[in-house]
Design a protein around this motif. Structure first.
Motif, short mmCIF file in Angstrom:
data_model
loop_
_atom_site.label_atom_id
_atom_site.label_comp_id
_atom_site.label_asym_id
_atom_site.label_seq_id
_atom_site.Cartn_x
_atom_site.Cartn_y
_atom_site.Cartn_z
N LEU A 105 0.84 -1.19 0.00
CA LEU A 105 0.00 0.00 0.00
C LEU A 105 0.87 1.24 0.00
O LEU A 105 1.83 1.33 0.75
N ARG A 106 0.53 2.20 -0.82
CA ARG A 106 1.19 3.50 -0.82
C ARG A 106 0.33 4.42 0.03
O ARG A 106 -0.75 4.84 -0.37
N LEU A 107 0.78 4.68 1.26
CA LEU A 107 0.01 5.48 2.20
C LEU A 107 0.21 6.98 1.97
O LEU A 107 -0.72 7.76 2.13
N SER A 108 1.42 7.36 1.63
CA SER A 108 1.75 8.74 1.30
C SER A 108 2.96 8.71 0.38
O SER A 108 3.43 7.65 0.00
N ALA A 109 3.48 9.89 0.06
CA ALA A 109 4.63 9.94 -0.84
C ALA A 109 5.86 9.26 -0.24
O ALA A 109 6.69 8.72 -0.97
N ARG A 110 5.95 9.23 1.09
CA ARG A 110 7.13 8.66 1.73
C ARG A 110 6.85 7.43 2.56
O ARG A 110 7.73 6.92 3.23
N GLU A 111 5.63 6.95 2.56
CA GLU A 111 5.28 5.84 3.44
C GLU A 111 4.57 4.73 2.67
O GLU A 111 3.58 4.97 1.98
N THR A 112 5.10 3.51 2.79
CA THR A 112 4.46 2.33 2.21
C THR A 112 4.27 1.29 3.30
O THR A 112 4.95 1.30 4.32
N LEU A 113 3.35 0.39 3.05
CA LEU A 113 3.07 -0.69 4.00
C LEU A 113 2.86 -1.97 3.21
O LEU A 113 2.12 -1.97 2.22
N ARG A 114 3.49 -3.04 3.65
CA ARG A 114 3.32 -4.34 3.01
C ARG A 114 2.61 -5.26 3.98
O ARG A 114 3.01 -5.40 5.13
N ILE A 115 1.54 -5.89 3.50
CA ILE A 115 0.75 -6.80 4.33
C ILE A 115 0.54 -8.09 3.53
O ILE A 115 0.21 -8.05 2.34
N THR A 116 0.76 -9.23 4.18
CA THR A 116 0.55 -10.53 3.55
C THR A 116 -0.73 -11.14 4.12
O THR A 116 -0.89 -11.22 5.34
N VAL A 117 -1.63 -11.54 3.23
CA VAL A 117 -2.91 -12.10 3.62
C VAL A 117 -3.06 -13.49 3.03
O VAL A 117 -2.53 -13.79 1.97
N ALA A 118 -3.78 -14.35 3.72
CA ALA A 118 -3.95 -15.72 3.27
C ALA A 118 -5.04 -15.84 2.21
O ALA A 118 -4.97 -16.70 1.33
N ASP A 119 -6.06 -15.00 2.25
CA ASP A 119 -7.22 -15.10 1.37
C ASP A 119 -7.01 -14.24 0.12
O ASP A 119 -7.10 -13.01 0.17
N ALA A 120 -6.76 -14.90 -1.03
CA ALA A 120 -6.50 -14.18 -2.27
C ALA A 120 -7.75 -13.46 -2.76
O ALA A 120 -7.67 -12.36 -3.32
N ALA A 121 -8.93 -14.05 -2.58
CA ALA A 121 -10.17 -13.41 -3.02
C ALA A 121 -10.44 -12.13 -2.23
O ALA A 121 -10.86 -11.11 -2.80
N ALA A 122 -10.19 -12.17 -0.94
CA ALA A 122 -10.36 -10.97 -0.10
C ALA A 122 -9.35 -9.90 -0.51
O ALA A 122 -9.68 -8.70 -0.51
N ALA A 123 -8.14 -10.30 -0.87
CA ALA A 123 -7.12 -9.34 -1.30
C ALA A 123 -7.54 -8.65 -2.59
O ALA A 123 -7.39 -7.43 -2.73
N ARG A 124 -8.11 -9.40 -3.51
CA ARG A 124 -8.56 -8.80 -4.77
C ARG A 124 -9.76 -7.88 -4.56
O ARG A 124 -9.84 -6.80 -5.14
N ALA A 125 -10.70 -8.28 -3.71
CA ALA A 125 -11.85 -7.43 -3.40
C ALA A 125 -11.39 -6.14 -2.71
O ALA A 125 -11.90 -5.05 -3.01
#
Length: 132
Positions: A105-125
């Motif tokens: 996720l790009r939260l701002s110009a200088r801040e990103t966040l990486r999150i790993t989720v088990a549910d691929a369908a939820a990630a796409r939604a």
């Protein structure tokens, strides 16, 4: 030394520890499902309405999307949870791997966040709701 007093004190400490365990006090706060995280994000962020959610594989972090570029991050802070609403957030990348889907996720110009989720369908939604 009075052994009865020592035994009574030990019994009291064990009883208190048992009550704390039964009430699930202390330890890490984990999300059981995405609907729990959505309800919590709506309760902690005034005027926010969650539409899609992803919960990390550890269950400690949740990202809730309310619409295009409207995001609330919910994470534990001590015995409670902290919600941070971020306007202008977007999906930088969405990768499917053997451990699950990784969302950057790009939260701002200088801040990103990486999150790993088990549910691929939820990630796409989630990605469709938040937008890129």
């Amino acid at each position: 030394m009075n052994w009865w007093l020592a035994a009574g004190s030990l019994a009291a400490v064990l009883a208190l520890a048992g009550m704390a365990w039964a009430l699930k006090l202390g330890g890490t706060q984990r999300f059981e499902s995405g609907t729990d995280a959505i309800r919590l994000a709506e309760a902690l962020s005034s005027g926010f309405e969650g539409k899609a959610c992803v919960v990390s594989t550890t269950g400690e972090l949740a990202a809730v999307a309310g619409g295009p570029s409207d995001l609330v991050l919910v994470e534990p802070m001590g015995a409670r949870h902290c919600a941070r609403r971020i306007a202008g957030a977007r999906i930088a990348t969405l990768d499917d791997g053997p451990d699950g889907s990784t969302i950057t996720l790009r939260l701002s110009a200088r801040e990103t966040l990486r999150i790993t989720v088990a549910d691929a369908a939820a990630a796409r939604a989630f990605a469709d709701t938040l937008g890129g």
